[in-house]
Design an enzyme around this catalytic site. Structure first.
Site, short mmCIF file in Angstrom:
data_model
loop_
_atom_site.label_atom_id
_atom_site.label_comp_id
_atom_site.label_asym_id
_atom_site.label_seq_id
_atom_site.Cartn_x
_atom_site.Cartn_y
_atom_site.Cartn_z
N LYS A 73 -38.20 3.50 0.77
CA LYS A 73 -37.57 2.26 1.21
C LYS A 73 -36.18 2.58 1.71
O LYS A 73 -35.38 3.20 1.00
CB LYS A 73 -37.51 1.29 0.02
CG LYS A 73 -36.84 -0.03 0.30
CD LYS A 73 -36.90 -0.94 -0.91
CE LYS A 73 -35.98 -0.43 -2.01
NZ LYS A 73 -35.93 -1.28 -3.18
N HIS B 235 -38.03 14.97 -9.01
CA HIS B 235 -37.51 15.89 -7.99
C HIS B 235 -36.63 16.96 -8.63
O HIS B 235 -36.70 18.13 -8.26
CB HIS B 235 -36.72 15.12 -6.92
CG HIS B 235 -37.57 14.57 -5.83
ND1 HIS B 235 -38.31 13.43 -5.98
CD2 HIS B 235 -37.81 15.01 -4.57
CE1 HIS B 235 -38.96 13.18 -4.86
NE2 HIS B 235 -38.67 14.13 -3.99
#
Length: 174
Positions: free
Chosen positions: A101, A36
């Protein structure tokens, strides 16, 4: 259980509700923290990204090397909250959604709602199951990051739960 094939249409996304169980099939991309950061460096420089964000689904995971005869090793989700600094901008640029998650921030949920996108939850500890659902894996960017590189995965019947729907409803708030 809903069977979904990527890319998802706006109509398909609008029909998903927080808590729905889905089996996802099609192309997804892996990206964790380091990837990212590099994607943001490319964006900030105005350089092309390794994949088209529009409609893409990013899986917050780092696949393990594939054992003999498999496309992928274990491929469990990482904690999504670590991507909260990145997700809103990517959603505003057309990202179709994410898989991870745990709970996302209020800012990320607002971006999901604003862009009418979806966040899916994968089950922690089920990395072998997810790895078995990967039919093809290819590193497409940042190979020096090893398992944290960006991989294009072809998945079939990838089991997920809609964690946050396009209306901003979250299983973590219900």
């Amino acid at each position: 259980m809903k069977n979904l094939t990527l890319p998802l249409s706006e109509a398909q996304i609008s029909e998903l509700n927080a808590g729905d169980c889905v089996l996802l099939s099609g192309e997804i991309y892996t990206a964790r923290d380091c990837a990212h950061k590099r994607i943001f460096e490319l964006l900030d420089k105005g350089e092309p990204l390794p994949f088209d964000l529009r409609g893409a689904i990013i899986y917050y995971a780092g696949p393990c090397p594939a054992p003999e005869g498999k496309a992928c090793g274990s491929c469990g989700p990482t904690t999504s909250a670590r991507m909260n600094a990145f997700a809103p901008r990517l959603l505003d640029l057309g990202l179709g959604g994410m898989i991870g998650k745990g709970e996302m921030s209020a800012e990320t949920i607002a971006a999901l709602k604003r862009n009418k996108k979806v966040y899916f939850a994968a089950i922690g500890g089920a990395g072998a199951t997810y790895g078995n659902a990967v039919k093809k894996s290819e590193c497409i960017a940042f190979p020096d990051l090893l398992s944290e590189a960006v991989y294009r995965l072809e998945v079939h019947d990838f089991p997920l739960v809609v964690a946050t729907d396009s209306g901003g409803n979250s299983i973590y708030k219900q």
